[in-house]
Design an enzyme around this catalytic site. Structure first.
Site, mmCIF file in Angstrom:
data_model
loop_
_atom_site.group_PDB
_atom_site.id
_atom_site.type_symbol
_atom_site.label_atom_id
_atom_site.label_comp_id
_atom_site.label_asym_id
_atom_site.label_seq_id
_atom_site.Cartn_x
_atom_site.Cartn_y
_atom_site.Cartn_z
ATOM 1 N N TYR A 1 -0.492 0.287 -14.157
ATOM 2 C CA TYR A 1 0.392 1.357 -13.700
ATOM 3 C C TYR A 1 1.778 0.882 -13.265
ATOM 4 C CZ TYR A 1 -1.510 -0.172 -9.139
ATOM 5 O OH TYR A 1 -1.907 -0.912 -8.062
ATOM 6 N N ARG B 1 -5.528 -7.794 -4.720
ATOM 7 C CA ARG B 1 -4.427 -7.481 -3.815
ATOM 8 C C ARG B 1 -4.539 -8.282 -2.523
ATOM 9 N NH1 ARG B 1 -3.678 -4.347 0.591
ATOM 10 N NH2 ARG B 1 -1.582 -3.546 0.921
ATOM 11 N N CYS C 1 -50.616 2.853 -13.040
ATOM 12 C CA CYS C 1 -50.097 4.032 -12.338
ATOM 13 C C CYS C 1 -49.520 5.016 -13.361
ATOM 14 C CB CYS C 1 -49.016 3.623 -11.342
ATOM 15 S SG CYS C 1 -48.176 5.025 -10.566
ATOM 16 N N CYS D 1 -45.236 0.480 -5.869
ATOM 17 C CA CYS D 1 -46.610 0.560 -6.357
ATOM 18 C C CYS D 1 -46.785 -0.531 -7.402
ATOM 19 C CB CYS D 1 -46.882 1.933 -6.980
ATOM 20 S SG CYS D 1 -48.498 2.051 -7.791
ATOM 21 N N LYS E 1 5.429 9.371 -7.697
ATOM 22 C CA LYS E 1 6.477 8.352 -7.647
ATOM 23 C C LYS E 1 7.810 8.936 -8.098
ATOM 24 C CE LYS E 1 3.192 4.701 -8.949
ATOM 25 N NZ LYS E 1 2.810 3.732 -10.012
ATOM 26 N N SER F 1 0.852 -1.182 0.000
ATOM 27 C CA SER F 1 0.000 0.000 0.000
ATOM 28 C C SER F 1 0.888 1.232 0.000
ATOM 29 C CB SER F 1 -0.914 -0.002 1.224
ATOM 30 O OG SER F 1 -0.145 -0.064 2.408
ATOM 31 N N ASP G 1 -10.024 5.325 -8.338
ATOM 32 C CA ASP G 1 -10.782 4.802 -7.199
ATOM 33 C C ASP G 1 -11.397 3.463 -7.595
ATOM 34 O OD1 ASP G 1 -11.765 4.781 -4.663
ATOM 35 O OD2 ASP G 1 -13.399 6.182 -5.024
ATOM 36 N N CYS H 1 -50.974 7.567 -7.858
ATOM 37 C CA CYS H 1 -52.259 6.941 -8.192
ATOM 38 C C CYS H 1 -53.070 6.520 -6.981
ATOM 39 C CB CYS H 1 -52.040 5.740 -9.106
ATOM 40 S SG CYS H 1 -51.223 4.338 -8.286
ATOM 41 N N LYS I 1 -4.942 8.834 -9.161
ATOM 42 C CA LYS I 1 -5.204 7.699 -8.280
ATOM 43 C C LYS I 1 -6.631 7.216 -8.526
ATOM 44 C CE LYS I 1 -4.804 6.165 -3.471
ATOM 45 N NZ LYS I 1 -6.145 5.555 -3.369
ATOM 46 N N GLU J 1 0.530 10.483 -11.286
ATOM 47 C CA GLU J 1 -0.525 9.715 -11.940
ATOM 48 C C GLU J 1 -1.829 9.875 -11.167
ATOM 49 O OE1 GLU J 1 0.937 5.603 -13.132
ATOM 50 O OE2 GLU J 1 2.548 6.271 -11.816
ATOM 51 N N CYS K 1 -49.538 5.208 -3.019
ATOM 52 C CA CYS K 1 -48.718 5.779 -4.090
ATOM 53 C C CYS K 1 -49.016 7.271 -4.243
ATOM 54 C CB CYS K 1 -48.997 5.047 -5.403
ATOM 55 S SG CYS K 1 -48.147 5.759 -6.827
ATOM 56 N N LYS L 1 -4.158 12.379 -1.068
ATOM 57 C CA LYS L 1 -5.599 12.135 -1.003
ATOM 58 C C LYS L 1 -6.349 13.464 -1.049
ATOM 59 C CE LYS L 1 -7.040 8.525 -0.476
ATOM 60 N NZ LYS L 1 -7.225 7.607 0.645
#
Length: 668
Positions: free
Chosen positions: A222, A136, A427, A422, A286, A83, A117, A407, A115, A113, A404, A310
């Site tokens: 990467y 991982r 409807c 519903c 890096k 990590s 998610d 309706c 990151k 680069e 609802c 972050k």
């Protein structure tokens, strides 16, 4: 075609399809039409079916396996997947820079680069062929998810050079795929994923690779796990080298000569990140020189030559003015927070989904509350929590209604669902949303009939169901706001053109619950005409690959309704096509086949072939594989633990073969 010519043609087709895949999924620059790609793919699949001995793991046809996995095997990483240490501000980055310079001197350059998610994964290649992909895990031991990773089209099954190596990257779910997946989940009364990262991880941990394939994941590579003997001296060079091998790397990277340049790069992406088609939660920095990386080394948990900046959590406080209820096309009632407009993550937010009543109760959200809104890492703004100290006593508790809002029909909570629904098929809200879905690009694709126009037509009572779209007149459309002669002419032409759409578009458009675009195509290929599908039994439907019991029940229930029968007849009356008109795979010669014209039923567990393989081979030879035994059945193939179908076949005097006899006949 003889074996030699078939092998030559198969290799040509694979090479062409792999090049087209690379251009489309890696370079984002298609070089061939979808129709031409599909034609070549079908030609390859047909040849491989004729010559199964020529099928190889790197063939484009082998990306999605039909076998459901029983479990994920453990994988020991040859080198740890470490990590990264975190930085939360410019000073953290400058401290990192000082530590690096103290260790290796002042001649430093960095690579920045994005990151991504997503989910960190490792890919192994032997002699250029993809052989294993893993998560991982804890850094030392991950899980073998090779079958699921194969479904990601940007992962090459064969490299441009026959090398043995291991690469690492981040698998992720694009924003568009995430939005579509969560919409489907909410329409089905299921809990949506919190963010694209969770959705990607959940997709890659499905035991059925077909589910992973339907989620349309992507990947950026990467790093090389081992950079020895490849002739590069820097990380930036290794990324270029990965591209030459056929891997997809992220192009939004930059080589920086100083930490101040790094900080400037990061500041730029704080503003630009909302416009990306995928989520990022920071920037990875890096040391570029591989020799300096080696000199800096690693701790037990992370490399000393890299750090992850972050992005700060983008949360703001605003007032919850009201909670509105929206009824979707499947009847699910979704509460939505109406907020005092506030800017967050680069956009102005006025609404946020509250998903369901359970979430409102759990967070004790009340109308009038000061609430914390978050949009970082999430496509849809999220109400994180309330600010209790901001309460004045005037706040109102919210209760979902019993009826609802559109309706007045009673709302129900189906077994196993968290959502209220519903179930009134008449409807108005469901009809309106169903109309919007019917004309959408992925369904009947009627250009010019957007959400606003459909809603206006519905409000003016010019349409009450999808069949009414085909009865609209020029005079009716010209009477609408902002509809001139040219717009009306174009719209009427688009409506008329949609009549000749192939069956799968119509099936998806009419909105049978649980039937998505892919299942609609499968059903259209199998039954070829709406009438045949309407008459199908649950047994016939569940015998089809990809059609489960829940979907089969939904299809049968739909066609049992009088309203559905009337709608199909209305669509026929206005000239809407009811047949599959797409191109089918080339047929295998059936002239000498035992199975030609015969109705076959498969039952019990097969040991040599999968049920789908057996079905495909029998049908390629002219047979018709069904799911139930009747007087019309010619042959039953009975595997281990065959039950009631075998018993019924014996009672009716129908021929019964074991699997060995089937394989023998197929081999002739």
């Amino acid at each position: 075609m003889d074996l030699q010519n078939a092998e030559k043609k198969i290799n040509e087709l694979r090479q062409a399809l792999n090049q087209y895949n690379y251009a489309y999924y890696v370079l984002d620059n298609p070089t061939v039409t979808d129709a031409e790609y599909d034609r070549l793919y079908r030609e390859l699949a047909s040849l491989e079916e004729e010559h199964p001995e020529l099928i190889t793991p790197d063939s484009p046809t082998q990306r999605v396996g039909g076998q459901v996995l029983e479990m994920f095997n453990k994988v020991q990483h040859e080198s740890p997947m470490l990590s990264l240490g975190n930085a939360f501000g410019p000073e953290d980055l400058r401290d990192f820079d000082r530590r690096v310079r103290q260790a290796v001197g002042d001649h430093i350059s960095y690579v920045c680069e994005l990151k991504i998610d997503g989910l960190a994964i490792s890919l192994k290649y032997e002699n250029g062929l993809f052989v294993q992909g893993a998560t991982r895990g804890d850094g030392m031991t991950g899980e073998d998810i090779t079958a699921n990773l194969k479904t990601i089209r940007s992962i090459p099954l064969k490299l441009n050079d026959p090398l043995t190596l291991e690469v690492r990257g981040e698998a992720y779910m694009p924003k568009r795929s995430f939005e579509k997946l969560n919409q489907e989940k909410e329409e089905n009364g299921e809990e949506p994923f919190a963010n694209p990262r969770n959705a990607a991880a959940g997709s890659l941990r499905q035991l059925d690779p077909r589910i992973a394939a339907s989620r349309h994941l992507d990947i950026f590579l990467y790093a090389l796990a081992n950079v020895v003997n490849i002739g590069v001296e820097s990380h930036s060079e290794s990324l270029d080298w990965l591209e030459q091998l056929g891997f997809k790397t992220n192009q939004e990277r930059k080589k920086c000569a100083s930490m101040e340049e790094v900080i400037s790069f990061i500041d730029g992406w704080v503003e630009k990140r909302p416009h990306l088609p995928y989520e990022i939660d920071g920037i990875v920095v890096k040391v570029d020189s591989l020799a300096q990386q080696d000199e800096l080394g690693t701790t037990a948990k992370s490399p000393r030559w890299a750090i992850a900046y972050k992005f700060p959590a983008e949360e703001v406080v605003t007032t919850l003015l009201d909670i509105e209820l929206n009824v979707g096309r499947t009847g699910v009632v979704t509460p939505t927070a109406v907020l005092t407009p506030v800017k967050v993550a680069g956009t102005t937010v006025q609404r946020a989904s509250l998903h369901n009543e359970d979430l409102i109760r759990e967070k004790d959200i009340r109308i009038g509350d000061q609430v914390v809104i978050k949009k970082a890492g999430d496509i849809i703004p999220e109400v994180v929590n309330v600010v209790p100290e901001g309460r004045t006593g005037e706040e109102q508790e919210f209760r979902m209604p019993e009826h609802c809002p559109e309706c007045e029909s009673e709302l129900v909570r189906l077994e196993g669902e968290v959502a209220l629904r519903c179930i009134n098929p008449k409807c108005p809200a469901q009809i309106r949303e169903g109309l919007i879905h019917f004309v959408s690009r992925t369904a009947m694709n009627i250009d010019g009939l957007g959400e606003k126009v459909v809603s206006q037509l519905f409000a003016e009572k010019l349409i009450k169901d999808v069949a009414d779209l085909y009865k609209l007149t020029r005079e009716q459309l010209l009477a609408l706001e902002r509809m001139g002669e040219k717009s009306v002419s174009n719209l009427l032409a688009a409506i008329e053109a949609s009549k000749i759409n192939s069956l799968e578009r119509l099936l998806f458009g009419i909105g049978i619950r649980h039937v998505g675009a892919k299942a609609a195509k499968t059903l259209a290929l199998e039954f070829e005409h709406m009438d045949r599908l309407a008459a199908a039994t649950r047994e016939e439907l569940t015998s089809i690959n990809e059609i489960g019991e829940k979907m089969a029940d939904s299809i049968v229930t739909f066609f049992e309704q009088e309203e559905a029968k009337d709608l199909i007849q209305e669509l026929k009356d206005v000239g809407v096509n009811m047949a599959y008109t797409g191109t089918r795979p080339a047929a295998v010669s059936q002239s000498d086949s035992y199975f030609a014209g015969k109705t076959v039923v498969l039952t019990g567990k097969l040991a040599i072939l999968t049920r789908n393989e057996a079905k495909e081979k029998i049908e390629a030879l002219g047979g018709n594989v069904t799911g139930s035994v009747s007087k019309k059945t010619d042959l039953v193939i009975a595997g281990e633990d065959a039950g009631s179908k075998l018993k019924k076949a014996e009672e009716l005097g129908i021929a019964v073969w074991n699997e060995e006899r089937l394989v023998e006949e197929l081999s002739k």
